[in-house]
Design an enzyme around this catalytic site. Structure first.
Site, PDB file in Angstrom:
ATOM      1  N   LYS A 141       0.813  -1.216   0.000  1.00  0.00           N
ATOM      2  CA  LYS A 141       0.000   0.000   0.000  1.00  0.00           C
ATOM      3  C   LYS A 141       0.848   1.268   0.000  1.00  0.00           C
ATOM      4  O   LYS A 141       0.472   2.288  -0.598  1.00  0.00           O
ATOM      5  CB  LYS A 141      -0.958  -0.017   1.185  1.00  0.00           C
ATOM      6  CG  LYS A 141      -2.105  -1.007   1.022  1.00  0.00           C
ATOM      7  CD  LYS A 141      -3.039  -0.964   2.212  1.00  0.00           C
ATOM      8  CE  LYS A 141      -4.317  -1.740   1.945  1.00  0.00           C
ATOM      9  NZ  LYS A 141      -4.107  -3.138   1.603  1.00  0.00           N
ATOM     10  N   GLU A 225      -3.554   6.844   7.712  1.00  0.00           N
ATOM     11  CA  GLU A 225      -4.203   7.729   6.756  1.00  0.00           C
ATOM     12  C   GLU A 225      -5.329   8.514   7.411  1.00  0.00           C
ATOM     13  O   GLU A 225      -5.892   8.087   8.428  1.00  0.00           O
ATOM     14  CB  GLU A 225      -4.798   6.925   5.585  1.00  0.00           C
ATOM     15  CG  GLU A 225      -3.780   6.304   4.673  1.00  0.00           C
ATOM     16  CD  GLU A 225      -4.446   5.539   3.544  1.00  0.00           C
ATOM     17  OE1 GLU A 225      -3.786   5.334   2.518  1.00  0.00           O
ATOM     18  OE2 GLU A 225      -5.626   5.149   3.687  1.00  0.00           O
ATOM     19  N   HIS A 260     -15.883  -4.055   7.083  1.00  0.00           N
ATOM     20  CA  HIS A 260     -15.032  -3.596   5.982  1.00  0.00           C
ATOM     21  C   HIS A 260     -15.072  -4.553   4.793  1.00  0.00           C
ATOM     22  O   HIS A 260     -14.181  -4.526   3.943  1.00  0.00           O
ATOM     23  CB  HIS A 260     -13.581  -3.397   6.433  1.00  0.00           C
ATOM     24  CG  HIS A 260     -13.436  -2.434   7.568  1.00  0.00           C
ATOM     25  ND1 HIS A 260     -13.713  -1.090   7.448  1.00  0.00           N
ATOM     26  CD2 HIS A 260     -13.060  -2.628   8.858  1.00  0.00           C
ATOM     27  CE1 HIS A 260     -13.498  -0.494   8.610  1.00  0.00           C
ATOM     28  NE2 HIS A 260     -13.097  -1.404   9.473  1.00  0.00           N
ATOM     29  N   ARG A 318      -6.365  -8.554  -9.736  1.00  0.00           N
ATOM     30  CA  ARG A 318      -7.019  -9.835 -10.009  1.00  0.00           C
ATOM     31  C   ARG A 318      -8.450  -9.549 -10.447  1.00  0.00           C
ATOM     32  O   ARG A 318      -8.884  -8.404 -10.507  1.00  0.00           O
ATOM     33  CB  ARG A 318      -7.049 -10.695  -8.746  1.00  0.00           C
ATOM     34  CG  ARG A 318      -7.659  -9.947  -7.554  1.00  0.00           C
ATOM     35  CD  ARG A 318      -7.876 -10.834  -6.360  1.00  0.00           C
ATOM     36  NE  ARG A 318      -8.159 -10.102  -5.150  1.00  0.00           N
ATOM     37  CZ  ARG A 318      -9.338  -9.589  -4.818  1.00  0.00           C
ATOM     38  NH1 ARG A 318     -10.360  -9.698  -5.652  1.00  0.00           N
ATOM     39  NH2 ARG A 318      -9.516  -8.940  -3.689  1.00  0.00           N
TER      40      ARG A 318
END
Length: 653
Positions: A141, A225, A260, A318
């Site tokens: 990430k 973040e 999530h 993917r």
């Protein structure tokens, strides 16, 4: 909906920015493939591969020995242990031994493992996915955000550095401003993520996320973040070939989530300004081109409902679980595209054609049918599917499933039973069709989220398209409100049980006289609902004639009688003519558990155990004991022997 003329104009603009590079180099068709996955995605890939004339080899594990994907091909190899879908070297060896030219990883497991993709190439296998370098770049990430910033793709403000000292991360969080999100850099599927509202809880949440990252991905490096308060999850399906072409096949809104993780996905995204939509497509293409992408991928964005800004979140290298909604709005088979691109062919369509198709094909919504209990915080469930009835399939209703009636949903793997995909000319029509299809979906043997999905379809906010990732929490009281069970339901349950009892008895008496529903008699059943504070409901039946009953339903809050009720039983269903209405029900029994399907609803009841029976067997709760409600792993003890504890204090994780 964007007019076709405008779509073509926008598409021409996109093509000007990224011209199509046609190649004259020959492609090499794939003739054999090993499907390195399980369940519905293995079956899904196998269907398209077979349609293309590709020979399919499947793999399975001991828990999956009788699974549908294992039985779908005569060329099936048992890998043994439950975790063997992660044994890359063994899988590559099987592919080579079976003479496979290519390997399709599906999604999950090894699909985004760059080392595995690299090993496939080294061993001479065509990896039906992006280059391993692209997987590696997007799998981290922190690194992926650096690449996106250089490519002009907006990213969420945050700290992505190598220094992982907890106090430094706390200071960075303070600079960003609370609330913040801490995420494992190699995370996915909602794991290794925590929302931190204040500085006081930061270190505890950080350690929790790091622990989950280590257990799930073998890596506890974190990023911090800015947390967006009312976010939407909007992603763009991209496709690229080996000749420098990249297209966007529309966006999907995946904001309806729990833990999530997505449960509803739709395309196009509702209430999205057209200029923002096209900007999302363009940024997604830029992201794919920035890493030399090939094949199917999804660029995921966080969209801020308050500011209409969007930020790059991650790229899934993917095929996505929700790819069928994109297939519905484009009319294309994305797995077929994967095989063609892997074989070296150029993309089947250009951006202008795709935009035109999307402008004409309406809406699509996918609902994930999970083995889980929404009323217990969506706790996963497992077990045998003792009854399974699916909605009727047609041009606008599709089901991608990995199980049939009699199969077992194992606790070893993800609990998704199937995907229900519905499409229609407008969003409103599509939601109504989805609700109607869910009413025809019947599953017994374990808990599912089907009834919860029905409530979503009726939720006013969802119907208006006012979606965000916190929608379920925001509308919790509405979505989890208890539904009153009508007294007719208890009467139907009693009649159904009586019918089952009598159907197991000899059909005629000693002198040829029919017994059961044709004779007179009295019968009583006591039921409990699934509510925590359920009270017994007693149903008394007095048979006054052939298939005619006088019925009373009584509890502390019910006192209802139905005279001269006519009941027509069959093998698993009953049709009852009450004085005011006719009700048809399907009754499925599993021990003392009863599941009733009627009028588009599923109702669960329990036959009350008589008190004398409990006393005879010594049935009672054992004090100071813990019964795990699902298979689990003990991570740590929070207390030691001799500690003094308070009520509701955490003891074990």
């Amino acid at each position: 909906m964007i007019p076709a003329s405008r779509s073509r104009a926008i598409a021409r603009t996109l093509l000007t920015n990224h011209p199509r590079h046609l190649s004259t180099s020959p492609s090499t068709p794939i003739t054999s493939v090993l499907i390195a996955n399980r369940g519905e995605i293995a079956l899904r890939v196998g269907r398209t591969a077979s349609a293309l004339g590709v020979k399919c080899t499947t793999i399975y594990t001991d828990p999956d020995a009788l699974s549908q994907h294992a039985l779908s091909s005569p060329l099936a190899v048992n890998l043994g242990a439950a975790n063997a879908y992660l044994d890359g070297e063994r899988i590559i060896k099987v592919a080579k031994e079976r003479g496979c030219e290519a390997l399709h990883p599906g999604y999950g497991f090894l699909s985004e493992n760059s080392a595995f993709a690299r090993r496939c190439v080294e061993e001479g296998l065509v990896f039906i996915g992006p280059p391993w370098k692209a997987i590696e770049a997007m799998g981290n990430k922190s690194r992926s955000k650096d690449i996106m910033i250089k490519a002009g793709v907006p990213c969420i403000p945050g700290y992505h550095g190598a220094d992982q000292e907890p106090q430094l991360l706390l200071e960075e969080a303070k600079k960003i401003g609370f609330p913040v999100m801490v995420k494992a850099v190699k995370g996915g599927g909602g794991k290794g993520m925590r929302i931190v509202l204040t500085k006081d809880e930061f270190l505890d949440k950080l350690e929790s996320a790091k622990s989950e990252g280590r257990n799930s991905f073998g890596d506890d490096v974190m990023l911090v973040e800015k947390y967006i308060g009312t976010p939407r999850h909007i992603e763009v399906q991209v496709f690229a070939d080996k000749h420098g072409n990249a297209v966007a096949l529309g966006e999907r809104d995946c904001s309806l989530q729990r833990r999530h993780q997505k449960i509803l996905e739709e395309a196009p995204a509702p209430n999205l300004a057209e200029d923002i939509r096209q900007d999302l497509w363009e940024k997604a293409r830029a992201a794919a081109l920035a890493v030399g992408y090939e094949g199917a991928g999804t660029v995921e964005f966080i969209f801020d409902n308050d500011t209409n800004e969007f930020f790059f979140m991650e790229m899934n290298t993917r095929l996505q679980v929700e790819h069928p909604v994109t297939e519905a709005i484009t009319g294309e088979d994305l797995v077929s595209w994967q095989f063609k691109v892997a074989a070296g062919e150029p993309l089947p369509l250009d951006q202008a054609t795709i935009a035109q198709r999307i402008s004409k094909r309406g809406w699509a919504i996918e609902a994930r049918i999970y083995a889980e209990n929404p009323s217990q915080n969506f706790m996963p469930d497992s077990g045998k599917l003792i009854h399974l009835r699916e909605p009727k399939i047609d041009e606008s209703v599709r089901i991608d499933a990995g199980f049939i009636e009699g199969d077992t949903v194992s606790s070893n793997y993800d609990g998704m039973i199937a995907k229900l995909i519905v499409n229609g000319p407008t969003r409103e029509v599509t939601i109504r069709k989805l609700h109607a299809a869910l009413q025809d979906y019947e599953v017994v043997g374990l808990s599912t989220n089907i009834e919860f999905l029905k409530k979503i379809c009726k939720s006013p906010g969802f119907i208006k398209g006012d979606v965000e990732t916190g929608y379920i929490q925001k509308h919790h009281d509405e979505l989890f409100a208890s539904e009153i069970i009508q007294p007719e339901t208890f009467a139907q349950a009693a009649l159904g049980l009586l019918s089952k009892e009598l159907s197991a008895a000899p059909p005629v008496g000693a002198h040829g006289t029919a017994i059961g529903f044709s004779s007179q008699g009295q019968r009583q059943f006591t039921f409990l609902t699934s509510d925590k504070d359920a009270v017994p409901v007693i149903v008394s039946m007095n048979q006054s004639g052939r298939k005619i009953f006088d019925i009373s339903v009584k509890s502390p809050t019910l006192d209802t009688t139905y005279p001269s009720v006519i009941c027509e039983p069959s093998s698993s269903s009953i049709s009852t003519f009450f004085p005011h209405t006719r009700i048809e029900s399907i009754l499925i029994t599993d021990g003392d558990k009863l599941t009733i399907f009627q009028q588009g609803k599923q109702i669960q009841l329990m036959l009350a155990t008589p008190s004398w029976y409990e006393k005879a067997l010594g049935l009672k709760d054992v004090a100071n004991s813990v019964l795990a409600p699902m298979p689990c792993k003990l991570l740590r003890n929070e207390v030691r022997e001799g500690d003094e504890v308070e009520k509701d204090q955490a003891l074990v994780v």
